[in-house]
Design a protein around this motif. Structure first.
Motif, PDB file in Angstrom:
ATOM      1  N   ALA A 115      88.735  75.431  74.648  1.00  0.00           N
ATOM      2  CA  ALA A 115      88.406  74.881  75.968  1.00  0.00           C
ATOM      3  C   ALA A 115      87.548  73.622  75.831  1.00  0.00           C
ATOM      4  O   ALA A 115      87.733  72.652  76.572  1.00  0.00           O
ATOM      5  CB  ALA A 115      87.690  75.935  76.812  1.00  0.00           C
ATOM      6  N   THR A 116      86.638  73.618  74.877  1.00  0.00           N
ATOM      7  CA  THR A 116      85.793  72.447  74.629  1.00  0.00           C
ATOM      8  C   THR A 116      86.635  71.252  74.192  1.00  0.00           C
ATOM      9  O   THR A 116      86.435  70.129  74.661  1.00  0.00           O
ATOM     10  CB  THR A 116      84.735  72.770  73.550  1.00  0.00           C
ATOM     11  N   ILE A 117      87.583  71.498  73.291  1.00  0.00           N
ATOM     12  CA  ILE A 117      88.451  70.417  72.806  1.00  0.00           C
ATOM     13  C   ILE A 117      89.284  69.866  73.958  1.00  0.00           C
ATOM     14  O   ILE A 117      89.382  68.649  74.148  1.00  0.00           O
ATOM     15  CB  ILE A 117      89.343  70.911  71.654  1.00  0.00           C
ATOM     16  N   ILE A 118      89.898  70.755  74.737  1.00  0.00           N
ATOM     17  CA  ILE A 118      90.735  70.322  75.861  1.00  0.00           C
ATOM     18  C   ILE A 118      89.905  69.535  76.869  1.00  0.00           C
ATOM     19  O   ILE A 118      90.378  68.550  77.440  1.00  0.00           O
ATOM     20  CB  ILE A 118      91.424  71.532  76.523  1.00  0.00           C
ATOM     21  N   GLY A 119      88.653  69.940  77.080  1.00  0.00           N
ATOM     22  CA  GLY A 119      87.761  69.234  77.994  1.00  0.00           C
ATOM     23  C   GLY A 119      87.241  67.925  77.425  1.00  0.00           C
ATOM     24  O   GLY A 119      86.511  67.202  78.101  1.00  0.00           O
ATOM     25  N   LYS A 120      87.605  67.623  76.188  1.00  0.00           N
ATOM     26  CA  LYS A 120      87.221  66.374  75.495  1.00  0.00           C
ATOM     27  C   LYS A 120      85.716  66.199  75.432  1.00  0.00           C
ATOM     28  O   LYS A 120      85.202  65.083  75.527  1.00  0.00           O
ATOM     29  CB  LYS A 120      87.882  65.161  76.153  1.00  0.00           C
ATOM     30  N   LYS A 121      85.011  67.314  75.232  1.00  0.00           N
ATOM     31  CA  LYS A 121      83.554  67.231  75.079  1.00  0.00           C
ATOM     32  C   LYS A 121      83.259  66.843  73.627  1.00  0.00           C
ATOM     33  O   LYS A 121      83.661  67.536  72.709  1.00  0.00           O
ATOM     34  CB  LYS A 121      82.916  68.570  75.424  1.00  0.00           C
ATOM     35  N   GLY A 122      82.571  65.720  73.461  1.00  0.00           N
ATOM     36  CA  GLY A 122      82.243  65.264  72.114  1.00  0.00           C
ATOM     37  C   GLY A 122      83.185  64.198  71.590  1.00  0.00           C
ATOM     38  O   GLY A 122      83.238  63.958  70.379  1.00  0.00           O
ATOM     39  N   LEU A 123      83.901  63.529  72.477  1.00  0.00           N
ATOM     40  CA  LEU A 123      84.815  62.472  72.050  1.00  0.00           C
ATOM     41  C   LEU A 123      84.035  61.396  71.298  1.00  0.00           C
ATOM     42  O   LEU A 123      82.991  60.952  71.748  1.00  0.00           O
ATOM     43  CB  LEU A 123      85.523  61.861  73.259  1.00  0.00           C
ATOM     44  N   GLY A 124      84.555  61.019  70.127  1.00  0.00           N
ATOM     45  CA  GLY A 124      83.890  60.030  69.294  1.00  0.00           C
ATOM     46  C   GLY A 124      82.951  60.654  68.276  1.00  0.00           C
ATOM     47  O   GLY A 124      82.586  60.020  67.291  1.00  0.00           O
ATOM     48  N   ARG A 125      82.558  61.929  68.499  1.00  0.00           N
ATOM     49  CA  ARG A 125      81.664  62.627  67.562  1.00  0.00           C
ATOM     50  C   ARG A 125      82.351  63.829  66.918  1.00  0.00           C
ATOM     51  O   ARG A 125      82.051  64.174  65.781  1.00  0.00           O
ATOM     52  CB  ARG A 125      80.408  63.116  68.295  1.00  0.00           C
ATOM     53  N   ASP A 126      83.242  64.471  67.643  1.00  0.00           N
ATOM     54  CA  ASP A 126      83.906  65.691  67.176  1.00  0.00           C
ATOM     55  C   ASP A 126      85.309  65.312  66.684  1.00  0.00           C
ATOM     56  O   ASP A 126      86.129  64.833  67.466  1.00  0.00           O
ATOM     57  CB  ASP A 126      83.991  66.672  68.346  1.00  0.00           C
ATOM     58  N   PRO A 127      85.599  65.505  65.394  1.00  0.00           N
ATOM     59  CA  PRO A 127      86.906  65.083  64.872  1.00  0.00           C
ATOM     60  C   PRO A 127      88.099  65.790  65.528  1.00  0.00           C
ATOM     61  O   PRO A 127      89.175  65.205  65.638  1.00  0.00           O
ATOM     62  CB  PRO A 127      86.839  65.398  63.372  1.00  0.00           C
ATOM     63  N   ASP A 128      87.910  67.018  65.995  1.00  0.00           N
ATOM     64  CA  ASP A 128      89.012  67.727  66.659  1.00  0.00           C
ATOM     65  C   ASP A 128      89.286  67.131  68.045  1.00  0.00           C
ATOM     66  O   ASP A 128      90.443  66.948  68.444  1.00  0.00           O
ATOM     67  CB  ASP A 128      88.702  69.222  66.791  1.00  0.00           C
ATOM     68  N   VAL A 129      88.214  66.826  68.772  1.00  0.00           N
ATOM     69  CA  VAL A 129      88.376  66.194  70.085  1.00  0.00           C
ATOM     70  C   VAL A 129      89.004  64.807  69.905  1.00  0.00           C
ATOM     71  O   VAL A 129      89.884  64.403  70.677  1.00  0.00           O
ATOM     72  CB  VAL A 129      87.023  66.104  70.822  1.00  0.00           C
ATOM     73  N   GLN A 130      88.572  64.094  68.866  1.00  0.00           N
ATOM     74  CA  GLN A 130      89.144  62.775  68.592  1.00  0.00           C
ATOM     75  C   GLN A 130      90.630  62.890  68.280  1.00  0.00           C
ATOM     76  O   GLN A 130      91.430  62.066  68.723  1.00  0.00           O
ATOM     77  CB  GLN A 130      88.412  62.097  67.432  1.00  0.00           C
ATOM     78  N   ALA A 131      91.011  63.918  67.536  1.00  0.00           N
ATOM     79  CA  ALA A 131      92.431  64.117  67.204  1.00  0.00           C
ATOM     80  C   ALA A 131      93.250  64.349  68.469  1.00  0.00           C
ATOM     81  O   ALA A 131      94.346  63.797  68.619  1.00  0.00           O
ATOM     82  CB  ALA A 131      92.594  65.282  66.233  1.00  0.00           C
ATOM     83  N   LEU A 132      92.739  65.172  69.386  1.00  0.00           N
ATOM     84  CA  LEU A 132      93.447  65.395  70.649  1.00  0.00           C
ATOM     85  C   LEU A 132      93.594  64.082  71.420  1.00  0.00           C
ATOM     86  O   LEU A 132      94.673  63.762  71.921  1.00  0.00           O
ATOM     87  CB  LEU A 132      92.720  66.442  71.494  1.00  0.00           C
TER      88      LEU A 132
END
Length: 196
Positions: A115-132
């Motif tokens: 849910a955190t990844i889908i919500g794009k929390k941490g874009l630019g800091r979290d490599p998984d969110v960046q990948a999404l």
């Protein structure tokens, strides 16, 4: 018995398949729009992330989960309305995906992580969110940019390309520049990047 991953992926795709809108694929076949989008997202993941785990794979697959249920038109026009709609969509898709994961036997931690990844929390800091985000930008540029560019005023479109580019990783930039584009689309991208 299917694994928790297979069970969740099948549940996500079953919801995607309920999209009443359809799109025509390159081979001429028709597919629900959201299912086509989700498959395109998954198709880019291994190109932008060295070792995606199952939680990231599910999050990428579910990013637009049931997006048609809450149309953009239900929100005010303009940037604030758009960002509010997008935030609400991400929250809803994340919550639905997390529940599907719990139902399949995933831990609370894994479900919340998706849910955190889908919500794009941490874009630019979290490599998984960046990948999404990279997958979403590449899917947009590859599949939707040409049509989109015909509907938007030129200077606004240049700004959209610039904003999209700023959200992407260096690896996604490399991949984007290899995409086949019409001369008009390519010229627009070069103009946007030249003005950066």
């Amino acid at each position: 018995m299917p694994t928790a991953f297979d069970q969740t992926l099948a549940a996500i795709d079953a919801l995607h398949a309920e999209d009443p809108r359809s799109t025509t694929l390159a081979d001429g076949t028709s597919m629900p729009k959201e299912l086509a989008y989700a498959q395109r997202m998954s198709g880019w993941l291994d190109n932008v992330h060295e070792a995606p785990d199952d939680v990231l794979r599910l999050a990428v697959r579910a990013q637009h989960l049931q997006r048609w249920l809450v149309p953009r038109e239900d929100y005010p026009e303009g940037r604030v309305g758009y960002l509010t709609w997008r935030r609400d969509q991400g929250k809803r898709a994340g919550e639905t995906t997390a529940q599907l994961m719990r139902d399949a036997g995933y831990s609370e931690e894994d479900a919340n992580r998706a849910a955190t990844i889908i919500g794009k929390k941490g874009l630019g800091r979290d490599p998984d969110v960046q990948a999404l985000e990279d997958c979403a930008c590449l899917v947009f540029l590859e599949n939707y940019f040409a049509d989109f560019s015909r509907k938007i005023e030129h200077d606004h479109l240049v700004r959209i390309v610039q904003m999209t580019w700023r959200k992407m990783s260096p690896r996604a930039h490399e991949l984007a520049l290899t995409l086949p584009m019409s001369d008009a689309s390519l010229a627009l991208v070069k103009e946007a990047l030249g003005a950066e």
